[in-house]
Write a protein that holds these residues in place. Structure first.
Motif: not given
Length: 346
Positions: A255-282
């Protein structure tokens, strides 16, 4: 002396504990009047919180009365009404030396890593008390939740962008921490959207905060269409995920715009997963927000006192000390409609 303990997952027990001793140097003896129930308490009760050990007396969102103070205490006196900053930092580690007391490497949070305030009275460091002559004990019990949102909003820092246009900011999850983040995001120049899968919570935000940019999460792609409609196709420069849900936290990058910032304030004990281009592209910036800072507490008390923050809509459920064992489990269920529950201890 009365106390309530989480003895094992989904098990509350009323117990008797020793009366606290007289306060020592730098300490205060306080009486608990009100305790707020938050997502952390719920996760601890359900056995899902990573930093919690059984058995434990919960209670870190507290409105307390100072009964007595020890030698060297000058910031509070007997009779003062106070909010409790529950983060017991060591003051000596790398994080503390750099002023990041919220990230202390030996941090102990009362009610989570050490016994908390769901009892008649207890001892704590007096420097962790923030007094107010105006606020009620119930309002003081809400300050810590608001402090979490205050710090999370500061981490994302929404406002007017580099080129003068207001940031589009999205807050995901309209539980107490999401609402606390919203309280501070609305004080910036950002254009705010909120998302939840619970329509009643979105109605609450529309009614009490006048937020019209609401997004109902169905998981069918309609949420992306709504986001693009709200932002003119640009998506969000700042996103705060307050869900603690691995699926939401993993998807939030999309959901991020280019150069956007994502803040995690909630906590989980589970692993998070995403394909790196999802973070790299913006060229995204990924941030975490932990606890809050001491200055957040004094700021929030001032904002409630002057009417900038109205805590009245927050409290949807109340229970007394003697009814906690019967009522608490309902606070874990979304269908109960709970936003914030308050335990009237004294």
């Amino acid at each position: 002396m009365r106390a309530i303990q989480i003895s094992e997952p989904k098990q509350l027990k009323r117990i008797e504990i020793d009366e606290p001793s007289a306060p020592g140097v730098g300490q205060a003896l306080v009486r608990t009047h009100r305790m707020g129930v938050c997502g952390t308490d719920i996760s601890c009760y359900l056995g899902k919180f990573p930093f919690f050990d059984f058995p434990r007396i919960p209670g870190h969102e507290l409105g307390v009365e100072v009964i007595a103070v020890g030698e060297g205490v000058t910031n509070v006196k007997a009779g003062d009404r106070c909010s409790v900053e529950p983060y017991m930092d060591c003051g000596e580690c790398y994080a503390c030396r750099r002023g990041a007391l919220n990230c202390c490497q030996r941090l102990k949070v009362i009610g989570v890593m050490m016994d908390g305030g769901l009892c008649d009275s207890f001892l704590l460091r007096a420097d962790k008390l923030h007094r107010s002559a105006q606020l009620s004990y119930e309002q003081l019990a809400l300050v810590e939740t608001l402090a979490i949102g205050c710090h999370a909003n500061d981490r994302g820092a929404p406002g007017s962008g580099k080129f003068g246009a207001a940031d589009h900011a999205l807050i995901i999850g309209m539980g107490p921490i999401g609402l606390a983040t919203l309280e501070f995001a609305r004080l910036t120049d950002a254009t705010i959207s909120v998302m939840d899968m619970n329509e009643a919570r979105l109605d609450f935000v529309r009614q009490h905060y006048g937020i019209e940019n609401t997004v109902l999460f169905k998981g069918d792609g309609s949420e992306i269409d709504r986001m693009q409609q709200v932002t003119g196709g640009d998506l969000y420069q700042v996103i705060t995920d307050a869900t603690g849900n691995k699926h939401s936290m993993s998807a939030a990058l999309t959901y991020l715009a280019p150069t956007g910032r994502l803040v995690y304030v909630g906590i989980t004990t589970d692993e998070l997963s995403f394909k790196h281009p999802t973070m790299h592209r913006p060229e995204a910036t990924l941030l975490a927000s932990r606890n809050a800072m001491p200055t957040d507490f004094s700021r929030i008390i001032g904002l409630i006192e002057d009417g900038t923050i109205n805590t009245d809509p927050w409290v949807t459920h109340r229970t007394g000390f003697d009814a906690v064992l019967d009522d608490f489990d309902a606070f874990t269920r979304p269908e109960s409609g709970v936003i914030k529950a308050i335990i009237e201890v004294t």
